[in-house]
Motif scaffolding. Structure first.
Motif, PDB file in Angstrom:
ATOM      1  N   ALA A  66       0.829  -1.203   0.000  1.00 18.11           N
ATOM      2  CA  ALA A  66       0.000   0.000   0.000  1.00 18.11           C
ATOM      3  C   ALA A  66       0.867   1.257   0.000  1.00 18.11           C
ATOM      4  O   ALA A  66       0.562   2.239  -0.687  1.00 18.11           O
ATOM      5  N   ARG A  67       1.972   1.219   0.763  1.00 19.83           N
ATOM      6  CA  ARG A  67       2.875   2.367   0.809  1.00 19.83           C
ATOM      7  C   ARG A  67       3.511   2.614  -0.555  1.00 19.83           C
ATOM      8  O   ARG A  67       3.552   3.757  -1.037  1.00 19.83           O
ATOM      9  N   LYS A  68       3.980   1.550  -1.180  1.00 20.82           N
ATOM     10  CA  LYS A  68       4.598   1.684  -2.505  1.00 20.82           C
ATOM     11  C   LYS A  68       3.595   2.234  -3.519  1.00 20.82           C
ATOM     12  O   LYS A  68       3.928   3.084  -4.348  1.00 20.82           O
ATOM     13  N   THR A  69       2.364   1.735  -3.443  1.00 27.24           N
ATOM     14  CA  THR A  69       1.337   2.186  -4.382  1.00 27.24           C
ATOM     15  C   THR A  69       0.983   3.646  -4.138  1.00 27.24           C
ATOM     16  O   THR A  69       0.838   4.428  -5.085  1.00 27.24           O
ATOM     17  N   ALA A  70       0.831   4.027  -2.863  1.00 26.32           N
ATOM     18  CA  ALA A  70       0.489   5.414  -2.533  1.00 26.32           C
ATOM     19  C   ALA A  70       1.585   6.382  -2.960  1.00 26.32           C
ATOM     20  O   ALA A  70       1.307   7.529  -3.320  1.00 26.32           O
ATOM     21  N   GLN A  71       2.840   5.924  -2.926  1.00 28.66           N
ATOM     22  CA  GLN A  71       3.967   6.778  -3.303  1.00 28.66           C
ATOM     23  C   GLN A  71       4.196   6.812  -4.809  1.00 28.66           C
ATOM     24  O   GLN A  71       4.995   7.624  -5.293  1.00 28.66           O
ATOM     25  N   ASP A  72       3.510   5.973  -5.534  1.00 24.70           N
ATOM     26  CA  ASP A  72       3.664   5.921  -6.988  1.00 24.70           C
ATOM     27  C   ASP A  72       2.935   7.118  -7.615  1.00 24.70           C
ATOM     28  O   ASP A  72       1.725   7.278  -7.426  1.00 24.70           O
ATOM     29  N   PRO A  73       3.638   7.975  -8.350  1.00 28.52           N
ATOM     30  CA  PRO A  73       2.993   9.129  -8.985  1.00 28.52           C
ATOM     31  C   PRO A  73       1.819   8.734  -9.881  1.00 28.52           C
ATOM     32  O   PRO A  73       0.867   9.505 -10.024  1.00 28.52           O
ATOM     33  N   ALA A  74       1.872   7.553 -10.440  1.00 28.24           N
ATOM     34  CA  ALA A  74       0.780   7.108 -11.304  1.00 28.24           C
ATOM     35  C   ALA A  74      -0.521   7.007 -10.520  1.00 28.24           C
ATOM     36  O   ALA A  74      -1.598   7.329 -11.028  1.00 28.24           O
ATOM     37  N   PHE A  75      -0.422   6.567  -9.259  1.00 24.41           N
ATOM     38  CA  PHE A  75      -1.610   6.432  -8.413  1.00 24.41           C
ATOM     39  C   PHE A  75      -2.127   7.807  -7.966  1.00 24.41           C
ATOM     40  O   PHE A  75      -3.311   8.117  -8.111  1.00 24.41           O
ATOM     41  N   SER A  76      -1.242   8.650  -7.449  1.00 25.49           N
ATOM     42  CA  SER A  76      -1.669   9.967  -6.977  1.00 25.49           C
ATOM     43  C   SER A  76      -2.191  10.832  -8.125  1.00 25.49           C
ATOM     44  O   SER A  76      -3.190  11.545  -7.974  1.00 25.49           O
ATOM     45  N   ASP A  77      -1.552  10.737  -9.277  1.00 25.54           N
ATOM     46  CA  ASP A  77      -2.014  11.513 -10.443  1.00 25.54           C
ATOM     47  C   ASP A  77      -3.397  11.034 -10.896  1.00 25.54           C
ATOM     48  O   ASP A  77      -4.262  11.843 -11.263  1.00 25.54           O
TER      49      ASP A  77
END
Length: 322
Positions: free
Chosen positions: A272-283
Motif C-alpha cells: 500500500a505504501r509503494k502504491t500510494a507513493q507511486d505518482p501514477a496512483f496519486s495523479d
C-alpha cells in the motif's frame, strides 16, 4: 513421568503442525488473486479509488486484485463481509468514513476496532450540488427555500446513515433548515437521480460528480471544507466563508480482519505504501477529483478511533430519523 513427558511432546508437536500451514502460507503469500470488497456501488468515489489502487498495485504485487462491490446499509454490508472473512489476506475491505458512524445507528455491529488497518489512501470534503438548470443559483437560495417550507427541498444522499446523509443533517442543524432526505444505494445512483431531475440537490464528494460538472450538467453550490478546493472547484464557496462552522468529509482506506498473520499485514502495508507513493496512483486520484491522503496503518487506526468519537458526539445532536 515418562507418560506425562510424552504427552507434552505430542502436544507441542501438534501445535507446531497446526501453526505450520499459517507460517508457510504467510511466507508464500500471495499465491492467488486478492479480493477487494468495496462497500458501495460501482461508479462512485470509493469504487474508483479501489480500482485505481488495484491497477497501480500490479507493479509491486505478483497477484491481481479483484474488486467486488457489496453496497447497502451505509457500507455496513460490504465491511461486515470483509470483517468476517478468513484472516488469510485474500479478502481486503475498503474501510470508509461510515465505519465511524453506522455502529451508532444500530446498522451494523462492525466498528473501527474490528479491523487491522492497512493504510488510508484518500480523503475528500463534502459538497452540495444541484443541476445546472436548477433555480437555486447559490447555497443561500437553496437554504432560503428549505427554510421557507420544511421538506420542500429534496436532498439526495448515498444511503441512510452514510457520511453524506449525516452531512446533510448537520447542515440542517447548523442552518435551521429542514430537507426531505432521499437515500440511494450509493453515491453514483444519487448523482444519476440528480441529473435525471428526481431530487433537487445532493450531498456528495468531488469525485462522484466530477464528470457531470465537467460537461456542465451539475453545479456545485458549497463545499464543507476548511478552504477552497483546487480546480475545477476553485470558485465554490465554503460554508466557513458563509459564516457556518461546518467541515465534514469522507475518507477511504484498506483493512483486513483481526488475526490476519503479521507477515501478511506487513506485506500489504508495504504494498500500500509503494502504491500510494507511486505518482501514477496519486495523479490518477487527482484526475478523478480524489484527494490523496495517505496514512500508515497505525496512524490510520488512531484517526479512525478519533472519527468514531467525533461522530458519536455529533449524532447525539443530529436528528437522522427521516
Amino acid at each position: 513421568m515418562r507418560t506425562l513427558r510424552t504427552l507434552c511432546i505430542a502436544a507441542v508437536s501438534l501445535a507446531a503442525t497446526l501453526l505450520a500451514p499459517v507460517a508457510s502460507h504467510a511466507a508464500d503469500y500471495p499465491t492467488h488473486p486478492i479480493e477487494i470488497v468495496v462497500p458501495s456501488s460501482a461508479g462512485g468515489g470509493t469504487d474508483m479509488m479501489a480500482r485505481l489502487f488495484a491497477e497501480t498495485a500490479k507493479k509491486s504485487v505478483p497477484q491481481p486484485f479483484i474488486v467486488t462491490n457489496k453496497p447497502g446499509a451505509g457500507g455496513g454490508i460490504g465491511m461486515t463481509e470483509a470483517q468476517r472473512a478468513t484472516p488469510d489476506g485474500y479478502k481486503i475491505g475498503v474501510l470508509i468514513s461510515e465505519l465511524a458512524i453506522i455502529p451508532y445507528l444500530n446498522m451494523t455491529k462492525v466498528t473501527t476496532a474490528d479491523f487491522i488497518p492497512i493504510a488510508r489512501l484518500n480523503g475528500d470534503p463534502g459538497l452540495i450540488a444541484v443541476r445546472a438548470d436548477s433555480p437555486y443559483q447559490t447555497i443561500d437560495d437553496l437554504l432560503a427555500a428549505a427554510r421557507k417550507q420544511e421538506g420542500v427541498v429534496s436532498m439526495g444522499n448515498a444511503g441512510s446513515g452514510t457520511i453524506w446523509h449525516l452531512a446533510a443533517a448537520a447542515v440542517e442543524q447548523k442552518t435551521g433548515v429542514k430537507f426531505n432526505h432521499v437515500p440511494f444505494q450509493g453515491a453514483a445512483p444519487s448523482v444519476l437521480a440528480l441529473v435525471g431531475g428526481h431530487v433537487d440537490a445532493i450531498t456528495v464528494s468531488p469525485a462522484e460528480i466530477g464528470p457531470h460538472v465537467a460537461v456542465g450538467k451539475v453545479r456545485v453550490l458549497v463545499a464543507m471544507a476548511d478552504k477552497r478546493l483546487p480546480p475545477p472547484y476553485e470558485k465554490v464557496v465554503t460554508f466557513k466563508e458563509k459564516g457556518v462552522d461546518l467541515v465534514l468529509g469522507t475518507w477511504r482506506g484498506l483493512g483486513v480482519p483481526l488475526n490476519t498473520p503479521p507477515e501478511i499485514v506487513k506485506y500489504l502495508r508495504d504494498a500500500a505504501r509503494k502504491t500510494a507513493q507511486d505518482p501514477a496512483f496519486s495523479d490518477a486520484l487527482l484526475k478523478a477529483n480524489l484527494q490523496p491522503a495517505y496514512m500508515e496503518g497505525e496512524q490510520f487506526q488512531t484517526f479512525m478511533n478519533s472519527q468514531a468519537t467525533y461522530f458519536k458526539t455529533l449524532l447525539a445532536t443530529v436528528d437522522l430519523k427521516k
